[in-house]
Design a protein around this motif. Structure first.
Motif, PDB file in Angstrom:
ATOM      1  N   ILE A  73       0.847  -1.188   0.000  1.00 13.34           N
ATOM      2  CA  ILE A  73       0.000   0.000   0.000  1.00 13.34           C
ATOM      3  C   ILE A  73       0.882   1.237   0.000  1.00 13.34           C
ATOM      4  O   ILE A  73       1.928   1.264   0.658  1.00 13.34           O
ATOM      5  CB  ILE A  73      -0.960   0.001   1.212  1.00 13.34           C
ATOM      6  CG1 ILE A  73      -1.963   1.147   1.113  1.00 13.34           C
ATOM      7  CG2 ILE A  73      -0.189   0.042   2.527  1.00 13.34           C
ATOM      8  CD1 ILE A  73      -3.067   1.088   2.181  1.00 13.34           C
ATOM      9  N   SER A  74       0.486   2.231  -0.737  1.00 13.24           N
ATOM     10  CA  SER A  74       1.238   3.480  -0.780  1.00 13.24           C
ATOM     11  C   SER A  74       0.270   4.627  -1.054  1.00 13.24           C
ATOM     12  O   SER A  74      -0.892   4.393  -1.412  1.00 13.24           O
ATOM     13  CB  SER A  74       2.331   3.440  -1.852  1.00 13.24           C
ATOM     14  OG  SER A  74       1.753   3.279  -3.140  1.00 13.24           O
ATOM     15  N   ARG A  75       0.731   5.826  -0.854  1.00 10.33           N
ATOM     16  CA  ARG A  75      -0.133   6.973  -1.114  1.00 10.33           C
ATOM     17  C   ARG A  75       0.684   8.118  -1.690  1.00 10.33           C
ATOM     18  O   ARG A  75       1.879   8.249  -1.405  1.00 10.33           O
ATOM     19  CB  ARG A  75      -0.847   7.421   0.163  1.00 10.33           C
ATOM     20  CG  ARG A  75       0.049   7.982   1.245  1.00 10.33           C
ATOM     21  CD  ARG A  75      -0.731   8.166   2.547  1.00 10.33           C
ATOM     22  NE  ARG A  75      -1.803   9.142   2.401  1.00 10.33           N
ATOM     23  CZ  ARG A  75      -2.821   9.254   3.255  1.00 10.33           C
ATOM     24  NH1 ARG A  75      -2.895   8.440   4.290  1.00 10.33           N
ATOM     25  NH2 ARG A  75      -3.750  10.171   3.074  1.00 10.33           N
ATOM     26  N   ASP A  76       0.021   8.914  -2.474  1.00  6.18           N
ATOM     27  CA  ASP A  76       0.622  10.115  -3.035  1.00  6.18           C
ATOM     28  C   ASP A  76      -0.311  11.263  -2.669  1.00  6.18           C
ATOM     29  O   ASP A  76      -1.348  11.469  -3.318  1.00  6.18           O
ATOM     30  CB  ASP A  76       0.759   9.977  -4.560  1.00  6.18           C
ATOM     31  CG  ASP A  76       1.483  11.150  -5.193  1.00  6.18           C
ATOM     32  OD1 ASP A  76       1.498  12.255  -4.588  1.00  6.18           O
ATOM     33  OD2 ASP A  76       2.016  10.985  -6.293  1.00  6.18           O
ATOM     34  N   ASN A  77       0.031  11.971  -1.616  1.00  9.51           N
ATOM     35  CA  ASN A  77      -0.866  13.025  -1.133  1.00  9.51           C
ATOM     36  C   ASN A  77      -0.995  14.175  -2.123  1.00  9.51           C
ATOM     37  O   ASN A  77      -2.023  14.848  -2.166  1.00  9.51           O
ATOM     38  CB  ASN A  77      -0.384  13.542   0.217  1.00  9.51           C
ATOM     39  CG  ASN A  77      -0.628  12.538   1.336  1.00  9.51           C
ATOM     40  OD1 ASN A  77      -1.447  11.617   1.191  1.00  9.51           O
ATOM     41  ND2 ASN A  77       0.083  12.690   2.438  1.00  9.51           N
ATOM     42  N   ALA A  78       0.028  14.386  -2.942  1.00  8.10           N
ATOM     43  CA  ALA A  78      -0.050  15.441  -3.950  1.00  8.10           C
ATOM     44  C   ALA A  78      -1.098  15.115  -5.011  1.00  8.10           C
ATOM     45  O   ALA A  78      -1.691  16.016  -5.606  1.00  8.10           O
ATOM     46  CB  ALA A  78       1.311  15.649  -4.603  1.00  8.10           C
ATOM     47  N   LYS A  79      -1.318  13.814  -5.240  1.00  9.48           N
ATOM     48  CA  LYS A  79      -2.309  13.377  -6.218  1.00  9.48           C
ATOM     49  C   LYS A  79      -3.608  12.920  -5.573  1.00  9.48           C
ATOM     50  O   LYS A  79      -4.510  12.440  -6.261  1.00  9.48           O
ATOM     51  CB  LYS A  79      -1.735  12.244  -7.077  1.00  9.48           C
ATOM     52  CG  LYS A  79      -0.545  12.653  -7.926  1.00  9.48           C
ATOM     53  CD  LYS A  79      -0.063  11.494  -8.791  1.00  9.48           C
ATOM     54  CE  LYS A  79       1.093  11.926  -9.680  1.00  9.48           C
ATOM     55  NZ  LYS A  79       1.582  10.781 -10.523  1.00  9.48           N
ATOM     56  N   ASN A  80      -3.692  13.028  -4.252  1.00 11.24           N
ATOM     57  CA  ASN A  80      -4.884  12.567  -3.544  1.00 11.24           C
ATOM     58  C   ASN A  80      -5.244  11.130  -3.908  1.00 11.24           C
ATOM     59  O   ASN A  80      -6.411  10.804  -4.143  1.00 11.24           O
ATOM     60  CB  ASN A  80      -6.089  13.484  -3.827  1.00 11.24           C
ATOM     61  CG  ASN A  80      -6.073  14.740  -2.987  1.00 11.24           C
ATOM     62  OD1 ASN A  80      -5.088  15.042  -2.315  1.00 11.24           O
ATOM     63  ND2 ASN A  80      -7.155  15.498  -3.031  1.00 11.24           N
ATOM     64  N   THR A  81      -4.247  10.276  -3.934  1.00  8.83           N
ATOM     65  CA  THR A  81      -4.457   8.903  -4.388  1.00  8.83           C
ATOM     66  C   THR A  81      -3.734   7.920  -3.473  1.00  8.83           C
ATOM     67  O   THR A  81      -2.601   8.181  -3.044  1.00  8.83           O
ATOM     68  CB  THR A  81      -3.962   8.728  -5.831  1.00  8.83           C
ATOM     69  OG1 THR A  81      -4.657   9.653  -6.686  1.00  8.83           O
ATOM     70  CG2 THR A  81      -4.236   7.317  -6.333  1.00  8.83           C
ATOM     71  N   VAL A  82      -4.395   6.816  -3.216  1.00  8.50           N
ATOM     72  CA  VAL A  82      -3.772   5.710  -2.501  1.00  8.50           C
ATOM     73  C   VAL A  82      -3.789   4.502  -3.424  1.00  8.50           C
ATOM     74  O   VAL A  82      -4.710   4.326  -4.224  1.00  8.50           O
ATOM     75  CB  VAL A  82      -4.503   5.426  -1.166  1.00  8.50           C
ATOM     76  CG1 VAL A  82      -5.934   5.003  -1.394  1.00  8.50           C
ATOM     77  CG2 VAL A  82      -3.757   4.396  -0.353  1.00  8.50           C
ATOM     78  N   TYR A  83      -2.736   3.703  -3.352  1.00  7.57           N
ATOM     79  CA  TYR A  83      -2.564   2.578  -4.251  1.00  7.57           C
ATOM     80  C   TYR A  83      -2.467   1.271  -3.475  1.00  7.57           C
ATOM     81  O   TYR A  83      -2.069   1.246  -2.310  1.00  7.57           O
ATOM     82  CB  TYR A  83      -1.284   2.750  -5.079  1.00  7.57           C
ATOM     83  CG  TYR A  83      -1.207   4.035  -5.850  1.00  7.57           C
ATOM     84  CD1 TYR A  83      -0.514   5.132  -5.341  1.00  7.57           C
ATOM     85  CD2 TYR A  83      -1.822   4.155  -7.088  1.00  7.57           C
ATOM     86  CE1 TYR A  83      -0.437   6.325  -6.049  1.00  7.57           C
ATOM     87  CE2 TYR A  83      -1.747   5.346  -7.805  1.00  7.57           C
ATOM     88  CZ  TYR A  83      -1.056   6.417  -7.276  1.00  7.57           C
ATOM     89  OH  TYR A  83      -0.988   7.588  -7.988  1.00  7.57           O
ATOM     90  N   LEU A  84      -2.803   0.192  -4.153  1.00  9.72           N
ATOM     91  CA  LEU A  84      -2.549  -1.141  -3.626  1.00  9.72           C
ATOM     92  C   LEU A  84      -1.931  -1.969  -4.752  1.00  9.72           C
ATOM     93  O   LEU A  84      -2.617  -2.336  -5.697  1.00  9.72           O
ATOM     94  CB  LEU A  84      -3.824  -1.809  -3.111  1.00  9.72           C
ATOM     95  CG  LEU A  84      -3.609  -3.163  -2.439  1.00  9.72           C
ATOM     96  CD1 LEU A  84      -2.835  -2.986  -1.116  1.00  9.72           C
ATOM     97  CD2 LEU A  84      -4.939  -3.871  -2.164  1.00  9.72           C
ATOM     98  N   GLN A  85      -0.630  -2.171  -4.654  1.00  8.95           N
ATOM     99  CA  GLN A  85       0.059  -3.016  -5.617  1.00  8.95           C
ATOM    100  C   GLN A  85      -0.068  -4.452  -5.163  1.00  8.95           C
ATOM    101  O   GLN A  85       0.341  -4.785  -4.048  1.00  8.95           O
ATOM    102  CB  GLN A  85       1.540  -2.612  -5.706  1.00  8.95           C
ATOM    103  CG  GLN A  85       2.355  -3.492  -6.631  1.00  8.95           C
ATOM    104  CD  GLN A  85       1.960  -3.345  -8.091  1.00  8.95           C
ATOM    105  OE1 GLN A  85       1.736  -2.235  -8.577  1.00  8.95           O
ATOM    106  NE2 GLN A  85       1.873  -4.461  -8.799  1.00  8.95           N
TER     107      GLN A  85
END
Length: 127
Positions: A73-85
């Motif tokens: 799990i990761s997040r990019d606060n600048a893009k307002n997005t959280v990911y699940l690889q």
């Protein structure tokens, strides 16, 4: 208010990978803890992974045992997005995957701790 929209689900074979994304609206996304849950047919919704509003060696993401070493799990606060690889997918990973946002300052495994939910995205892993 935060609105969450998941994407990236699909049909894959055992051993393949997918990356789920969860796009959030709202200016306060960076202050929310985020989680991924999944729900298979006939089963309860279960916690998969969680990440605090900030990450460091002290605030590491947390995973349920069955996905450790395979999911990230990761997040990019600048893009307002959280990911699940999701790597090395297995048939038992088949479920609808939901992202969720929480105002709590700790990662919670309980669905009731999350204030906002996306609509879900289907992940199907064939054997």
């Amino acid at each position: 208010q935060v609105q969450l929209v998941e994407s990236g689900g699909g049909l894959v074979q055992t051993g393949e990978s997918l990356r789920l994304s969860c796009a959030a609206s709202g200016r306060t996304f960076s202050s929310y803890s985020m989680g991924w849950f999944r729900q298979a047919p006939g089963k309860e919704r279960e916690f998969v992974a969680g990440i605090l509003w900030r990450t460091s060696s002290e605030y590491a993401p947390y995973y349920t045992e069955s996905v450790k070493g395979r999911f990230t799990i990761s997040r990019d606060n600048a893009k307002n997005t959280v990911y699940l690889q999701m790597n090395s997918l297995k048939p038992e990973d088949t479920a609808v995957y939901y992202c969720a946002g929480s105002t709590r300052l700790v990662i919670s495994r309980a669905a009731t701790s999350y204030d906002y939910w996306g609509q879900g995205t289907q992940v199907t892993v064939s054997s």
